[in-house]
Structures are given as C-alpha cells and as structure tokens.
Scaffold this motif. Sequence first.
Motif, short mmCIF file in Angstrom:
data_model
loop_
_atom_site.label_atom_id
_atom_site.label_comp_id
_atom_site.label_asym_id
_atom_site.label_seq_id
_atom_site.Cartn_x
_atom_site.Cartn_y
_atom_site.Cartn_z
N UNK A 1 1.03 -1.08 -0.16
CA UNK A 1 0.12 -0.01 -0.14
C UNK A 1 0.47 1.15 -0.53
N UNK B 1 0.20 3.54 -5.03
CA UNK B 1 -1.45 3.40 -5.57
C UNK B 1 -1.14 2.83 -7.00
N UNK C 1 -7.95 1.19 4.68
CA UNK C 1 -6.63 1.23 4.73
C UNK C 1 -6.28 1.06 6.45
N UNK C 2 -6.81 2.00 7.00
CA UNK C 2 -6.30 2.47 8.62
C UNK C 2 -5.15 0.45 9.15
N UNK D 1 -10.60 4.43 1.99
CA UNK D 1 -9.49 5.04 2.40
C UNK D 1 -9.55 5.19 3.46
N UNK D 2 -10.95 4.03 4.20
CA UNK D 2 -10.70 3.80 5.45
C UNK D 2 -11.08 2.81 5.68
N UNK E 1 -3.60 -1.91 7.29
CA UNK E 1 -1.91 -1.69 6.86
C UNK E 1 -1.65 -2.36 8.29
#
Lengths: 265, 263
Positions: A65, A68, A87-88, A84-85, A91
């Motif tokens: 990640x 992109x 992703x955190x 986006x939400x 990760x």
Amino acid sequence: MVRMVTDTELRPSTTAWPVETEQLRVKAGRHLAVDGLDLRLGVGVHGLLGPNGAGKTTLMRALSTVERPSGGRLRLLGEDVTNGRALRPLRSRLGYLPQHFGFYPRFTVREYVEYVAWLREMPRADIPEAVQRAVERVGLTDRADSRLKALSGGMLRRVGIAQAIVNGPAVLLLDEPTVGLDPEQRVEFRTLLRELGQDSCVLVSTHLVEDVVAACSDVVLVDKGRLVWQGVPADLTRLGEQGGVGDSAAERGYSTLLANHRSAA
Amino acid sequence: MTNHIPAASLAAYTTGDPALDDTAVWTIEVHLENCPDCRAQLAAVAPEPLTALLDDVQVMIDRGVRTGPEPVRRRAWRRLAHRWAMWSLIPWLVTIVAAVLAAFALDRSFPERPSLVLLLAPVAPLAGMASAWSRRTDPGWEITAGTSRAGLELLLRRTAVILAVVLPPLALAGWRLGTTPALWLLPALTFTAATLLLGGRIGVVRAAAVLGGSWFLVVVAPALVTADMPALIEPSSTPGWVVAAVVGAALAIWRVDDHRRNA
C-alpha cells in the motif's frame, strides 16, 4: 499472561485469498511496471521470481500500500486498498521489507523495531514482548541495543526482517530479504520463512531460485509486469529436467518458462 | 466459597488419581484458584517428589533472573522524540531559525525597508513541512509510508513539532520589532493550513513548493524590488488574515481524510 483479544483477531476470515489482484496496473514513475496482473495468493510462502525489471519491486510496493495502483483491482485480506477508511486497520496487519531498507542510523535495533510496531498500531502493552520476540527470531538478541549505523549489511537486513514480522502480519511482503545474508543465516532464514508461512501469506521476492525451491510452497513467475507462471516448486524442478539453461534443475525450469513465454509473446 | 475441598479429594488430586474425572479436577482447580486455605492444605499434602521438583524449578528461575540479561532501561524521552520528530528535520529547522534571525537583524538595520521577518513568516514552516513528508529526505519513508499511522497522523505530529520550533523565534523577532502578533502568526498558520489542504490533493512537498513559490513571486520579490511595504503585511490586512486562517484551518480539518488516501 492474559491479554485482551481484539475483535479483528477473532473475526473469521471471509476471503479465500489474502492477496487478490485483477488486471492490476501500477506505475513506477511514468513506466507501467505492473501491467494487467492477475494473481491470487493463499496462506503459505510464495516465491516471486522474475528477471530484472519484471516489476517485482513495483508489485511489492503496491501490495504494501505504499504505491497506489493506477488501474485494476487489488484486494488485501478482503479489503480494497483504494478504500481510504479500510486502509488504516488493514495496514496494521501487513508487514513489509522494502528492497532498499532505509533506516535511521541513530536508532538502536530495539528502538527501531519498537517504532515500527508503534507505527503499525500494535496494542501498547504488547509492544515490548513482540519486539523482543522479533529480534530473537532474526538472531540479533546480542545486538539489540546497538545503533543501526554500527551494524553490518547482513545484520541490517535482519533488522529489516524483524521490523516486518514484529506485528505478526497476516500478509508479509519481503523484497529480496536474503541479500547480504551469509549461507548459514540464509538456512536459518528459510526455517523462519516456513514457520511464518504456516498461518500467514508470505510473499518473498528474490533472484535466487534455490531459495524459492528450498523454502516456498508456491512459485510466482512474472515478466514485464505480467504473470507468466504459478505453481509448486516441484513442477519448476520437473520442467528443468527437460532441458534449459542453468546449473540446477529449478534454474533450468525457470529459464525454460521464461524462454517459452518470450517466444509466445 | 463456603464448601472447602474434602481432604480425600485433595489427596486424590495431588497423587493424580485416575478415578478423578475431568469435571472433578476442574472443580478442584477453580476452587484452589480462589481459596488460599485450600492451597495451603494442598502444599501440606503434596508428595515429596513434587515439592522437590518445585524447589528445583524455583532455584533455576532465581538463577536465571540473577544471571540473565538485565531488563532494558526505558528511555522515554528518546521514544517520545522518535514518535514526534525526525532527525532529518533538524538541518531544515536550524536553517529556518537562522533565516528568521538574519531577517530580524536586517530589519533592525534597515527599519525603513519592508519587514523581512513579516515577509518570511508565512513561508517559514513550509520548508520543514516539505521535508517532513518527502521521499527524498526521510530515509525510512518506504517503511513508514505503508503503516497505519502514516500520512495524516505522522504529518500532523511533525507539523506540530515544526510549528513549535519555528514560531518562538518569529514571536521573539516580532516582539522586538514591535509588530502585532497577528501579522506573523496568522499568515504562518494560514500557509500551514493551506499546505495541509493542498497537500492532500497533490502531495505535501508539491503543495509547499507551489504556495511558497507563489508567495515569493507575488509578494516578496515585488516588495524587495520596489521597497514598498506590501499591503498584505500592513496592520490593515489583519481582518483578512483572521478570515483566511480560520477558513484555511476549517477546510484543512474538513479535507483531512485526503491524506489517508494519498498512500
């Protein structure tokens, strides 16, 4: 020691493939280094082979990640990386050793691994134990409090492996992890790989065909950003028995596959 | 717990009597966990080999504690520094502080020229911000960029550190020059917010370059050439800066999710 088990750990896996790409395209600068790659990786150790410039590193960067994708789909642990939400939390379940392991020279080994554990949002109480364990697993216990600038290349590579495995990742990406390791360390590293591959999806990019044959449960061969072949190491060795260029059966199998693919293209 | 374990059951438990089924063992162990009296009784009836084994284990643990490695000293302030700042920021911050001090010295020598401190104030945090999230200046960028705290959180932490370093010298210079804090503080905050806002779209490094470059071309260069005080750093423009800072900060907070997507 009793610790809270989080709901993400208990959640059953809802996807068949920890790593799933569909027509994935990733740019390295302006060049389209990964061009329409379809790949599915399950639990186990996967060896990523390919000539220089095949797009291995770019693929690793996309899977971690960092880069992109410019087209296609990439799902990691069931989550779309362009979301986006998601992703955190996603990760915090990945581990990544880049090809060029940039480090902060003033950090000690322990501080650096601890910093990465913190970056990956491990629970605070688990960090010291996880750091110690990761450092022990790569055999750096006696150098744990040395500054990174005082370490040799092979030791730095092992620090890189330690930071990648510290959070017990579900998807572990190692880009040329065996560079700079001596033969004994490479054998130990293969043992570590097999251990890690028992319950997580490990992708190891390498130039060393023998590493793949010895430690991987699955081989992925790419060229010019596309998937050429995916199969088990035994098949690669069997292909090599029919001829080709190389010193070992697996190397001959590798060169045969590449030559067939290039003549077909 | 009112019912203690009968002596017969306890004896059967210590000898590992096969007649005791799993349920019975489980009941005894649950009770033992919560009852110091029964634990003391268990210790009294434990057979000799078991106590000898336990003593051996105790001795080995004690020896391990004495001869094993010392617990690692916690260095809290180092950890704090690692989590908030970045070593590669130091040269940038030193440069900016030096530039502010030089501008202050020039302002003192040539009070009739446009104030360099005020011209520098808006863009002072930008150089630090550009290097705080740049692939080139951060050696560990590729590792940090793919982690959970990457992007937004690290960027905000580093921005806070930059502001904490850059604002005090500006405050000192502004105070000694007798200018109102609004004229250096508000532009600095406005440009920081604008960099965060634009950075979510085009990357922080590019955003800092665009904003800093425009400020130099549009405001600083003409002011230096003509030696006229630009209207933007006159006290009369304070209301405008207030609005810009508030709107900029609000927009930056509203679009804060952009950084999460910018892998």
